[in-house]
Design an enzyme around this catalytic site. Structure first.
Site, mmCIF file in Angstrom:
data_model
loop_
_atom_site.group_PDB
_atom_site.id
_atom_site.type_symbol
_atom_site.label_atom_id
_atom_site.label_comp_id
_atom_site.label_asym_id
_atom_site.label_seq_id
_atom_site.Cartn_x
_atom_site.Cartn_y
_atom_site.Cartn_z
ATOM 1 N N PHE A 1 13.849 7.259 16.207
ATOM 2 C CA PHE A 1 13.689 8.695 16.155
ATOM 3 C C PHE A 1 13.374 9.072 14.698
ATOM 4 C CE2 PHE A 1 14.516 8.016 20.393
ATOM 5 C CZ PHE A 1 14.201 9.166 21.101
ATOM 6 N N TYR B 1 -1.413 8.271 15.619
ATOM 7 C CA TYR B 1 -0.319 7.404 15.183
ATOM 8 C C TYR B 1 0.523 6.974 16.375
ATOM 9 C CZ TYR B 1 4.422 6.298 13.707
ATOM 10 O OH TYR B 1 5.659 5.701 13.574
ATOM 11 N N SER C 1 8.246 3.897 17.996
ATOM 12 C CA SER C 1 8.533 5.272 17.592
ATOM 13 C C SER C 1 8.763 6.158 18.808
ATOM 14 C CB SER C 1 7.352 5.826 16.780
ATOM 15 O OG SER C 1 7.445 7.218 16.612
ATOM 16 N N SER D 1 0.821 -1.221 0.000
ATOM 17 C CA SER D 1 0.000 0.000 0.000
ATOM 18 C C SER D 1 0.853 1.269 0.000
ATOM 19 C CB SER D 1 -0.931 0.007 1.220
ATOM 20 O OG SER D 1 -0.194 0.054 2.428
ATOM 21 N N LYS E 1 1.158 3.137 18.412
ATOM 22 C CA LYS E 1 2.451 2.555 18.777
ATOM 23 C C LYS E 1 2.502 2.262 20.273
ATOM 24 C CE LYS E 1 4.628 2.596 14.771
ATOM 25 N NZ LYS E 1 5.009 1.346 14.092
ATOM 26 N N ASP F 1 -2.339 -8.635 3.306
ATOM 27 C CA ASP F 1 -2.624 -7.657 4.345
ATOM 28 C C ASP F 1 -2.688 -8.392 5.678
ATOM 29 O OD1 ASP F 1 -4.018 -5.791 6.105
ATOM 30 O OD2 ASP F 1 -4.468 -4.666 4.270
#
Length: 337
Positions: A177, A148, A124, A34, A152, A58
């Site tokens: 990072f 987002y 993240s 995607s 995480k 997927d």
């Protein structure tokens, strides 16, 4: 080892696949393509002289995911697959929660059903939210400020719970990072769909003439020049961090968390200046209003990764800019050049 890499044709996934292959591992990729391109596989083969088996699935399709484990011997999984744009996550939160959370639940369930317990998760630095101080240590409180980042963080909490009730699991949570740069061959790099969300591909597309000017989102932050400060890390350094984490989980150490960064923050305007020096190109820019979910400053304390994994970033901001520009110059339209 036989490694399943989810999202392995993406930006970080493809660079990590190359490092895995060069280290003698066998790689299977699961990716719905995607946000990537089939040509990545050809480029990986050109660089490594190795074939990679691709399952174009997927992870929301649990039956197809299980088929991978039934048809192959899997020793460990590196999980990159997921949506990753902060701005889009603010606009479409349900899309992010559904995709990122359910796909990871499916993956963990299928792994457990097939007695595969070694997992490296692509997390993240956004899980730290807006930290009170920098550099950021793994022990800092977590409080993500956008959907987002919250996906995480939710996945991290879920994996902590999974590891807490079973000694079988060996999990490494790698908090990235800001990955930038490209492979030194210039054959693979960052190729976002549409207008880039991240700084470096935005700069390189201005430099190559695809975009007229860089938009700098906010110049009124509490930073030396008013623009946001981030810890930029070369994507190849980041990829090598996964190999070190793979070595660590082989020792059955349960769950560990590691920052992967350089420990040095650069403002947007400092990155622009470094890129101009590395490329010889002038980068015009316009100041725009802040983006929702962005924070002023974020950079790592990577000392735990050095102490426990023997890993540290080797490439500086000049190398990051130089490799990013070489990729874009030789591939002005990305993989479709």
């Amino acid at each position: 080892m036989n490694i399943l890499v989810t999202g392995g044709t993406g930006y970080i996934g493809s660079h990590t696949t190359i490092e895995l292959l060069n280290a003698g591992h066998d790689v299977i990729i699961a990716d719905n393509m995607s946000n990537s391109n089939q040509l990545v596989l050809d480029r990986i083969k050109d660089i490594t002289s190795n074939e990679v088996k691709l399952y174009g699935i997927d992870l929301l399709n649990k039956k197809e995911l299980d088929r991978i484990f039934k048809e192959n011997t899997i020793d460990a999984v590196i999980h990159f697959a997921g949506y990753k744009a902060v701005g889009e996550s603010v606009e479409k939160p349900l899309k992010y929660y559904k995709n990122n959370l359910i796909s990871t639940i499916n993956l963990c369930e299928v792994m457990e059903e097939n007695s595969v317990y070694n997992l490296i998760f692509s997390s993240s630095a956004t899980v730290y939210g807006n930290p009170d101080t920098n550099p950021i240590q793994e022990s800092f409180p977590t409080a993500a400020h956008n959907p987002y980042g919250r996906t995480k963080l939710m996945i991290e909490k879920m994996l902590m719970d999974v590891a807490a009730v079973s000694d079988n699991w060996n999990i490494s949570l790698l908090r990235y990072f800001n990955p930038v740069g490209a492979h030194s061959s210039s054959k693979i790099g960052e190729d976002p769909n549409g207008i880039p969300n991240n700084l470096m591909p935005f700069i390189t597309q201005v430099a190559v003439g695809k975009l007229d000017e860089l938009k700098v989102f906010g110049n009124d932050y509490d930073t030396p020049d008013g623009t946001g400060v981030r810890d930029y890390i070369h994507v190849v350094d980041l990829a090598k961090g996964h190999l070190k984490a793979l070595e660590q989980i082989e020792n059955n150490n349960g769950l560990e968390i590691f920052n992967l960064g350089t420990g040095r923050g650069y403002s947007v305007l400092e990155v622009v200046e470094a890129f101009e020096k590395a490329s010889g190109k002038n980068i015009p820019y316009e100041i725009a209003k802040r983006r929702p979910g962005d924070i002023a400053t974020c950079y790592a304390d990577p000392s735990k990764a050095l102490k426990q994994l023997g890993w540290q970033a080797e490439k500086g901001i000049y190398d990051m800019c130089k490799d990013a520009w070489n990729w874009q110059e030789k591939n002005p339209n990305g993989y479709n050049s």
